[in-house]
Design an enzyme around this catalytic site. Structure first.
Site, PDB file in Angstrom:
ATOM      1  CG  ASP A 145     -11.348  -1.546   3.145  1.00 35.82           C
ATOM      2  OD1 ASP A 145     -11.705  -1.775   1.976  1.00 35.82           O
ATOM      3  OD2 ASP A 145     -10.798  -2.399   3.868  1.00 35.82           O
TER       4      ASP A 145
ATOM      5  CB  SER B 261     -10.526  -6.813   0.799  1.00 32.04           C
ATOM      6  OG  SER B 261      -9.456  -5.914   1.000  1.00 32.04           O
TER       7      SER B 261
ATOM      8  CB  CYS C 267     -12.177  -4.061   6.646  1.00 29.26           C
ATOM      9  SG  CYS C 267     -10.503  -4.056   7.329  1.00 29.26           S
ATOM     10  N   GLY C 268     -11.631  -7.499   5.838  1.00 26.93           N
ATOM     11  CA  GLY C 268     -11.551  -8.840   6.412  1.00 26.93           C
ATOM     12  C   GLY C 268     -10.781  -8.925   7.708  1.00 26.93           C
ATOM     13  CB  THR C 269      -7.370  -7.901   8.783  1.00 26.11           C
ATOM     14  OG1 THR C 269      -7.378  -6.665   8.060  1.00 26.11           O
ATOM     15  CG2 THR C 269      -6.559  -8.938   8.034  1.00 26.11           C
TER      16      THR C 269
ATOM     17  CD  GLN D  53      -2.928  -1.208   2.296  1.00 27.49           C
ATOM     18  OE1 GLN D  53      -2.681  -0.641   3.354  1.00 27.49           O
ATOM     19  NE2 GLN D  53      -4.007  -1.964   2.130  1.00 27.49           N
TER      20      GLN D  53
ATOM     21  CB  SER E  36      -5.350  -7.014   3.417  1.00 32.08           C
ATOM     22  OG  SER E  36      -6.562  -6.634   2.790  1.00 32.08           O
TER      23      SER E  36
END
Length: 349
Positions: A254, A98, A258-260, A88, A96
């Site tokens: 985001d 996603s 946001c998966g995490t 990033q 992450s």
């Protein structure tokens, strides 16, 4: 071939993917070797020694602020099918959700990992640990990807954060693959809605700076993971879904749930007794995309209680990209301007 054809001696190849609107391109060829015995070592090299690849693919004129790029690597872990590191604009990150969904989707739909229908298991080596993903597949496409994330745990609930703008507010500090501060948006008199994206971003950037001055974190087994990476705002929809808005440097939100961050929030729900093993929670993004977060089991990390979460979502391949590397390009290191990247652009590494 025309004598005027472009010289493609050195190019970086990418598969373009988004997960619920959050762009997570995947570098599949042309990247240089990254030194390091483990994926964590390689990430630290990118952050501490040579950030030229990250800058090349995440800054203008080849990129924009609202995206990530995933560096696909041969796995170091013996059980993994592939490895990846999240790149990033601020730095390389260990994990992450996603982006992991984007990587699995790219691997399977490009044929780099053989797709089995109706289900394919893909194991990914990351700087945060081994991730097992299960993809539901049909007609050559990934219909959904379920990630069995690394152990997630609470650092502290209701941390009292002192602010000049909002007084004393509470933040849950939890690890979901990286460290999050999770803040109920109502404390700032904000709702998580598209019209408030800029206000949420500005508040998140301010809170992140305050948090890293007021509280120290350090993963008990991976000491280099020692900062709060993101502030995630939290709300609750009428149907019981958690509404999420993760804020990222230098100034954006985001687009995905946001998966995490959803994993970290799941750890806080479990710690409060609001969800049990086997329980599921829908996470909904600022633009309405959804993940499902599930508690698979309990475990321990460094002697502290933790959960094993599963995050389910979907990614879409929307194209391919080829970036020419030209030694005479004056902007190989990229650039970013505050008109679109925000006022904190000067803090980018």
């Amino acid at each position: 071939m025309s004598q005027h054809a472009l010289n493609w001696k050195h190019a970086i190849e990418l598969v373009e993917v988004h997960c619920q609107g959050e762009i997570g391109k995947v570098i599949v060829g042309g990247a240089p070797e990254i030194p390091g015995a483990t994926l964590l070592d390689k990430m630290n090299h990118l952050n501490q020694v040579d950030d030229s690849l990250r800058r090349f693919v995440t800054f203008e004129p080849r990129a924009a602020v609202q995206m990530s790029v995933n560096l696909l690597l041969p796995p170091v872990h013996p059980d993994a099918d592939a490895g990846f590191i999240v790149l990033q604009a601020d730095r390389a990150h260990p994990m992450s959700g996603s982006n992991c969904i984007c990587v699995v989707t790219a691997l399977l739909e490009s044929g780099r990992v053989a797709m089995q229908e109706p289900e394919t298991i893909v194991r990914l080596d990351t700087p945060a640990g081994l991730i097992t993903a299960t993809a539901r597949c049909q007609d050559g496409q990934c219909l959904s990807v379920s990630l069995d994330n690394v152990p997630c745990f609470v650092e502290v609930l209701d941390f009292p954060l002192q602010t000049a703008s909002w007084g004393s507010i509470r933040a849950d500090i939890a690890f979901g693959g990286v460290y999050y501060a999770i803040v109920d948006a109502e404390q700032l008199d904000l709702t998580i809605a598209p019209d408030n994206a800029r206000e949420l971003m500005e508040a998140g950037m301010a809170l992140k700076s305050l948090l890293n001055r007021q509280i120290q974190v350090c993963h008990p087994e991976m000491p280099s993971l020692d900062e709060i990476a993101y502030v995630m705002f939290r709300g609750r929809d009428a149907d019981g879904a958690v509404r999420t808005c993760t804020t990222l440097k230098p100034g954006r939100v985001d687009r995905s749930p946001c998966g995490t961050g959803s994993s970290a929030n799941l750890a806080t729900l479990f710690a409060r007794g609001l969800i049990d093993v086997g329980g599921k929670q829908v996470s909904r993004s600022i633009i309405g995309g959804e993940f499902t977060a599930e508690v698979l089991a309990t475990t321990e990390v460094g002697g502290r209680p933790a959960i094993l979460p599963r995050i389910t979502g979907r990614g879409w391949v929307y194209g391919t990209e080829r970036l020419r590397v030209d030694d005479h390009d004056p902007f190989q290191q990229g650039f970013a301007l505050s008109d679109t990247w925000g006022p904190l652009v000067g803090e980018l590494q």
